[in-house]
Design a protein around this motif. Structure first.
Motif, PDB file in Angstrom:
ATOM      1  N   LEU A  12       0.857  -1.182   0.000  1.00 16.29           N
ATOM      2  CA  LEU A  12       0.000   0.000   0.000  1.00 16.29           C
ATOM      3  C   LEU A  12       0.891   1.229   0.000  1.00 16.29           C
ATOM      4  O   LEU A  12       2.030   1.185   0.448  1.00 16.29           O
ATOM      5  N   PRO A  13       0.371   2.361  -0.498  1.00 15.45           N
ATOM      6  CA  PRO A  13       1.160   3.592  -0.414  1.00 15.45           C
ATOM      7  C   PRO A  13       1.499   3.894   1.051  1.00 15.45           C
ATOM      8  O   PRO A  13       0.709   3.594   1.948  1.00 15.45           O
ATOM      9  N   ALA A  14       2.661   4.473   1.285  1.00  7.00           N
ATOM     10  CA  ALA A  14       3.080   4.819   2.645  1.00  7.00           C
ATOM     11  C   ALA A  14       1.999   5.643   3.330  1.00  7.00           C
ATOM     12  O   ALA A  14       1.403   6.535   2.728  1.00  7.00           O
ATOM     13  N   PHE A  16      -0.898   4.593   4.351  1.00 10.75           N
ATOM     14  CA  PHE A  16      -2.228   3.981   4.208  1.00 10.75           C
ATOM     15  C   PHE A  16      -2.124   2.526   4.668  1.00 10.75           C
ATOM     16  O   PHE A  16      -1.161   1.840   4.324  1.00 10.75           O
ATOM     17  N   PHE A  70      -4.995  16.541  -1.366  1.00  7.11           N
ATOM     18  CA  PHE A  70      -5.085  15.931  -2.698  1.00  7.11           C
ATOM     19  C   PHE A  70      -6.252  16.550  -3.460  1.00  7.11           C
ATOM     20  O   PHE A  70      -7.310  16.791  -2.892  1.00  7.11           O
ATOM     21  N   VAL A  72      -8.585  16.455  -7.242  1.00  9.17           N
ATOM     22  CA  VAL A  72      -8.932  15.797  -8.506  1.00  9.17           C
ATOM     23  C   VAL A  72      -9.877  16.723  -9.263  1.00  9.17           C
ATOM     24  O   VAL A  72     -10.561  17.559  -8.659  1.00  9.17           O
ATOM     25  N   LEU A  83      -9.924  16.410  -1.686  1.00 10.24           N
ATOM     26  CA  LEU A  83     -10.219  15.305  -0.776  1.00 10.24           C
ATOM     27  C   LEU A  83      -9.955  15.840   0.630  1.00 10.24           C
ATOM     28  O   LEU A  83      -8.843  16.278   0.932  1.00 10.24           O
ATOM     29  N   MET A 117      -1.639  14.675   2.273  1.00  9.34           N
ATOM     30  CA  MET A 117      -0.510  14.244   1.455  1.00  9.34           C
ATOM     31  C   MET A 117       0.637  13.689   2.283  1.00  9.34           C
ATOM     32  O   MET A 117       1.307  12.762   1.869  1.00  9.34           O
ATOM     33  N   PRO A 120       7.199  12.526   2.496  1.00  3.51           N
ATOM     34  CA  PRO A 120       7.899  11.248   2.427  1.00  3.51           C
ATOM     35  C   PRO A 120       8.901  11.062   3.557  1.00  3.51           C
ATOM     36  O   PRO A 120       9.167   9.935   3.980  1.00  3.51           O
ATOM     37  N   ARG A 126      -1.387   8.885   6.488  1.00  2.00           N
ATOM     38  CA  ARG A 126      -1.965   9.848   5.552  1.00  2.00           C
ATOM     39  C   ARG A 126      -3.489   9.743   5.514  1.00  2.00           C
ATOM     40  O   ARG A 126      -4.153  10.627   5.029  1.00  2.00           O
ATOM     41  N   GLN A 127      -4.013   8.630   6.011  1.00  2.00           N
ATOM     42  CA  GLN A 127      -5.468   8.571   6.202  1.00  2.00           C
ATOM     43  C   GLN A 127      -5.719   8.506   7.689  1.00  2.00           C
ATOM     44  O   GLN A 127      -5.194   7.620   8.370  1.00  2.00           O
TER      45      GLN A 127
ATOM     46  N   PRO B  49      -7.867   0.946   3.140  1.00  5.22           N
ATOM     47  CA  PRO B  49      -7.814   2.405   3.024  1.00  5.22           C
ATOM     48  C   PRO B  49      -8.646   2.946   1.854  1.00  5.22           C
ATOM     49  O   PRO B  49      -9.001   2.201   0.941  1.00  5.22           O
ATOM     50  N   LEU B  51      -7.584   4.991  -0.403  1.00  2.84           N
ATOM     51  CA  LEU B  51      -6.744   5.085  -1.598  1.00  2.84           C
ATOM     52  C   LEU B  51      -5.761   3.916  -1.633  1.00  2.84           C
ATOM     53  O   LEU B  51      -5.244   3.514  -0.596  1.00  2.84           O
ATOM     54  N   PHE B  53      -2.621   2.083  -4.559  1.00  3.83           N
ATOM     55  CA  PHE B  53      -2.016   2.166  -5.881  1.00  3.83           C
ATOM     56  C   PHE B  53      -3.015   1.617  -6.900  1.00  3.83           C
ATOM     57  O   PHE B  53      -3.666   0.600  -6.650  1.00  3.83           O
ATOM     58  N   PHE B  70     -11.491   7.888  -9.747  1.00  3.36           N
ATOM     59  CA  PHE B  70     -10.638   9.076  -9.601  1.00  3.36           C
ATOM     60  C   PHE B  70      -9.228   8.641  -9.225  1.00  3.36           C
ATOM     61  O   PHE B  70      -9.045   7.728  -8.416  1.00  3.36           O
ATOM     62  N   ARG B  71      -8.237   9.319  -9.790  1.00  4.00           N
ATOM     63  CA  ARG B  71      -6.847   8.989  -9.494  1.00  4.00           C
ATOM     64  C   ARG B  71      -6.098  10.250  -9.043  1.00  4.00           C
ATOM     65  O   ARG B  71      -6.375  11.334  -9.523  1.00  4.00           O
ATOM     66  N   VAL B  72      -5.138  10.052  -8.153  1.00  4.59           N
ATOM     67  CA  VAL B  72      -4.220  11.144  -7.766  1.00  4.59           C
ATOM     68  C   VAL B  72      -2.813  10.576  -7.729  1.00  4.59           C
ATOM     69  O   VAL B  72      -2.626   9.366  -7.569  1.00  4.59           O
ATOM     70  N   ASP B  74       0.722   9.890  -6.026  1.00  3.53           N
ATOM     71  CA  ASP B  74       1.396   9.823  -4.737  1.00  3.53           C
ATOM     72  C   ASP B  74       2.698  10.621  -4.871  1.00  3.53           C
ATOM     73  O   ASP B  74       3.588  10.206  -5.615  1.00  3.53           O
ATOM     74  N   PRO B  75       2.816  11.771  -4.196  1.00  2.35           N
ATOM     75  CA  PRO B  75       4.023  12.584  -4.382  1.00  2.35           C
ATOM     76  C   PRO B  75       5.277  11.864  -3.889  1.00  2.35           C
ATOM     77  O   PRO B  75       6.392  12.217  -4.271  1.00  2.35           O
ATOM     78  N   ASP B  76       5.070  10.849  -3.079  1.00  2.99           N
ATOM     79  CA  ASP B  76       6.177  10.090  -2.504  1.00  2.99           C
ATOM     80  C   ASP B  76       6.819   9.189  -3.567  1.00  2.99           C
ATOM     81  O   ASP B  76       8.000   9.321  -3.901  1.00  2.99           O
ATOM     82  N   MET B  81      -2.335   6.705  -7.528  1.00  3.20           N
ATOM     83  CA  MET B  81      -3.211   6.055  -6.557  1.00  3.20           C
ATOM     84  C   MET B  81      -4.648   6.245  -7.032  1.00  3.20           C
ATOM     85  O   MET B  81      -4.972   7.221  -7.708  1.00  3.20           O
TER      86      MET B  81
END
Lengths: 387, 387
Positions: A12-14, A16, A70, A72, A83, A117, A120, A126-127, B49, B51, B53, B70-72, B74-76, B81
Motif C-alpha cells: 500500500l502507499p506509505a 495507508f 489531494f 482531482v 479530498l 498528502m 515522504p 496519511r489517512q 484504506p 486510496l 495504488f 478518480f486517481r491522484v 502519490d508525491p512520494d 493512486m
C-alpha cells in the motif's frame, strides 16, 4: 519510457493501511461509542462528503491545510475538487449555510476519514479518522468547558487512562506583544524564540516585556500554578482580559470535571493559526501522539464557535483492548434456534457449511472457543491457534 | 483567462451530499446494525484504506470499474493512486495476501465510503456507502445461501419490508450458447437480444437454441416457476450443471430463510462481468434502487468466493424511520447526576449554558420535548418548531 516493475499486491502507499481483525471492529466500535456520548449531550450528527470543490473546502479555517490536500478534477464542471484533510471546515460550512436557520447554540457532531498528502520524510498516517463536536453560537467559558468535558467523558468511556488536557490561549501572546514596541524583525525573532521555548532568545528580543515573557515561559505546567503566575504579572488590559477568560475557563472545567488533569502553557501559540480563544490538545501521559485537539475560533460568517476533534485511531492504540466476541462453532444439523440464541447472548456463531468427520477439530482449526454439542456449549481445547 | 465566479458556499459537486440530522445518525446506526449481524455470524471486520495504488486496486475484479475511478499521484513514489469505487477488490486482495494463511472458510466483513466519477448526464450519487461480507474458500450451495441469508437477516433487523432477492446464473447463458454454432456477429447480436429481453431478436438470432432461449426468457419470475421451466427444457450438460447448481442454491436458501421472496432470471447476465456462479440483486418491491448485490466469483489466486454488498444509504431511504433520542432541556444549576441519569435512560440532554429568564421558552426554542424541573421531566408544549 520503461515499465515499472509489478507491485507486490500487498503493498500500500506509505501512510495507508489495512486495518485487520480484531482492530477494525474495535476502531468502529470505539468511534461509535464516542458518537453516542456526543449524541447523549444533544450533539446532532452531520456527515459531509469526502470531496468538495476546493474553493469551499480550503477557504477560511480550511486554508491552513491547503498544501496538504489531494485534488482531482470534477469531469462534470471541470472545477477542482479536494479530498478533505480535515472535517472541521466542512462543519463550519454546514453551520453557516444549510443549518444557518437552526437555533443557536447549535451542537453538531461528525465522524469520518480524512486524507492528507504527508511528507515522504516523515512516517505519518496519511489517512486518519476524526470524531468531533462543534458548539456554535455562544462565546463563554461554559461553552469552552462543555467541549473539554465531553472529550473527557468520551475518553473515559473508552477506558483511556491518564489523559491530560493541555490548554493554551493563542490570542494572549498576540495581545501581550501588541503592548510592546517592536520592529517587524524583532517581533518575528521573538515569536520564533517563544515558539522554541528559547529563554535566552526571549530575553534578547523581548525588550521591556522580557521579564514577563520569561516568567510566563517558565510558568507552563499544571493549570493552577500557571494561572497563579499569570495573575500576578503585570499585563496590558487586552492581555489581562485574555488571561481572565483563560482562568474562568479553567475554573469552569475543573468544576464540571472534578479531578481532570489540566495544564496551561500561557505563551504557546504554534499550530493555532485561526483560533481566537482557549485551545486544547489532548494527550495520554507518556505518549507523544495527540489524542485530539480543538479550540475556539470564528466560524464562517464570523460566528463564535468552539470544537474538539478526537482521533479514534490514535485513541484505540492507547485504550485497553476490548473483549472480542467469543466464537462458537455450530456443527451441521444444529437447530437454527440454538445458534440464534447464542448470537442474542453476544457470541459469534461460526456455522459448519456441511457434515464434518470430526466437528471439534474444525472448531479448533477455525479458532472457536466453544462448540455446540447437543444444544449446549462445550469448550474447545487449544484455542487461539489462528494466526 | 477569466476568473470563475465565486461559488455559493453551500454548493457541492453533483452527486456529493451533506447528510444532515437526523439522517446522518440513522445512517451510521443502520450501518453498525448490519455490521453487528455480520459479526454475530463470525464475519471479521477489515477496513482497507480509501486510496491504493491503482495497480493493486484496479486489477482482477477491480478492472470493471477502472473507468469510473478518480486517481491522484502519490508525491512520494510518483505512482498513481486510485480512490476506491468499490471495496470488494480490496477484500479479495486482503484475503489473498495478509490473510492468506488464515484458515478457510474465511469470513470477512467491511463497511465504508466509495467514490466514483459518475456521468454528468445521469443524476447518480458519486459517493456511496457499502457494507458487505465475503465468504472465501468454499464453493457450495450452502455457502451461497449463507450470504443471501445474512443479507436477509440484516435487512430484517433494519425493518425493510417487502425485500426481493433476484437470482441469476450468468455462466448458464455462457454454457448454453457454447452448445450452439454461432458466428461471432450472430453471437453478439444474440447476447444483445437476451440483454434487452427482446424475444423477437432472440428468435431471429438464436438458431437451434431459439425455442429454449425464448422459453427461458419468459421463465423469469418467481424462483419455483423459473426452476420448473429450467428442469424440463433440454440443456447441454454444462448448462444442465449450472442449472442444477442454481436449483440446489435456491432450495438451500428457501430452507434456511422460510418465506424469503426469491426470483430467478435464467438468462440474465448483464453487469456480472467476473462472476462464476449464482448472483443476487436485492430490491425493495416497488422501488427501482438496488439495496445490494453480490454473487460468486474467483478471488485473487483463483480462490472460490462469494459475497454480498449492501448499500446502507439506499436501504435507509426504504427502511422505516427510526426513533430519534428524545431531547430534554437541562436548566442551569440542575444537579449533574440528574442529567447523567437521563442520558443513561437514552435521552439526549441539552444543557443550558447559563441562567435563563424563562427556561421553558429556551427548551421550546431548542426543540426539546421535555425540561427538567425539580429533578423531574416536564413536557414542553409546541415541540418541533425546529426547522
Amino acid at each position: 519510457m520503461t515499465d515499472d516493475p509489478p507491485l507486490n499486491p500487498a503493498l500500500l502507499p506509505a501512510g495507508f493501511v489495512d486495518v485487520l481483525p480484531p482492530a477494525a471492529e474495535a476502531e468502529a466500535d470505539g468511534l461509535e461509542s464516542l458518537m453516542r456520548v456526543f449524541a447523549a449531550h444533544g450533539y446532532d450528527r452531520v456527515s459531509p462528503p469526502l470531496l468538495e470543490f476546493e474553493e469551499t473546502l480550503l477557504t477560511g479555517s480550511g486554508a491552513a491545510v491547503a498544501e496538504q490536500t489531494f485534488r482531482v478534477m470534477d469531469p462534470d464542471t471541470r472545477r477542482m475538487m479536494a479530498l478533505r484533510p480535515d472535517m472541521t471546515p466542512q462543519i463550519a460550512r454546514i453551520a453557516a449555510t444549510r443549518l444557518a436557520r437552526r437555533p443557536r447554540p447549535l451542537r453538531l457532531s461528525y465522524a469520518g476519514a480524512c486524507v492528507m498528502m504527508g511528507s515522504p520524510s516523515r512516517e505519518t498516517d496519511r489517512q486518519i479518522l476524526q470524531a468531533g463536536i462543534e458548539l456554535i453560537g455562544p462565546d463563554t467559558p461554559v461553552a469552552d468547558a462543555e467541549i473539554v468535558a465531553l472529550g473527557a467523558e468520551g475518553l473515559k468511556v473508552l477506558g483511556v487512562p491518564n489523559v491530560s488536557f493541555d490548554l493554551t490561549m493563542p490570542p494572549l501572546t498576540t495581545a501581550l506583544l501588541a503592548g510592546g514596541t517592536f520592529t517587524p524583525a524583532t517581533r518575528s525573532a521573538l515569536l520564533r524564540a517563544l515558539d522554541r521555548k528559547d529563554a535566552a532568545a526571549v530575553a534578547r528580543y523581548g525588550g521591556a516585556l522580557a521579564p514577563i515573557l520569561t516568567e510566563l515561559l517558565y510558568a507552563a505546567g499544571p493549570a493552577r500554578r500557571a494561572l497563579e503566575v499569570l495573575s500576578r504579572v503585570s499585563l496590558p488590559p487586552a492581555a489581562r482580559a485574555q488571561s481572565d477568560r483563560l482562568a474562568a475557563t479553567v475554573a469552569t472545567i475543573e468544576e464540571r470535571v472534578p479531578g481532570i488533569r489540566l495544564t496551561v502553557d500561557p505563551v504557546e501559540f504554534r499550530g493555532w493559526q485561526y483560533h481566537t480563544g482557549v485551545c486544547v490538545t489532548v494527550y495520554a501521559l507518556g505518549r507523544q501522539e495527540e489524542l485530539g485537539r480543538g479550540g475556539r475560533y470564528r466560524s464562517n460568517d464570523d460566528e463564535p464557535a468552539c470544537g474538539l476533534t478526537l482521533r479514534p485511531d490514535t485513541i484505540l492504540r492507547v485504550a485497553p483492548p476490548r473483549e472480542s466476541r467469543t466464537r462458537v462453532f455450530v456443527p451441521w444439523g444444529t437447530e437454527p434456534e440454538v445458534a440464534q440464541d447464542l448470537r442474542t447472548q453476544g457470541y459469534a456463531t461460526v456455522a459448519a457449511l456441511g457434515e464434518m468427520a470430526i466437528p471439534v477439530a474444525e472448531a479448533q482449526r477455525l479458532g472457536c472457543a466453544f462448540i455446540v454439542s447437543r444444544g449446549k456449549l462445550k469448550p474447545v481445547r487449544n484455542v487461539g491457534k489462528i494466526d
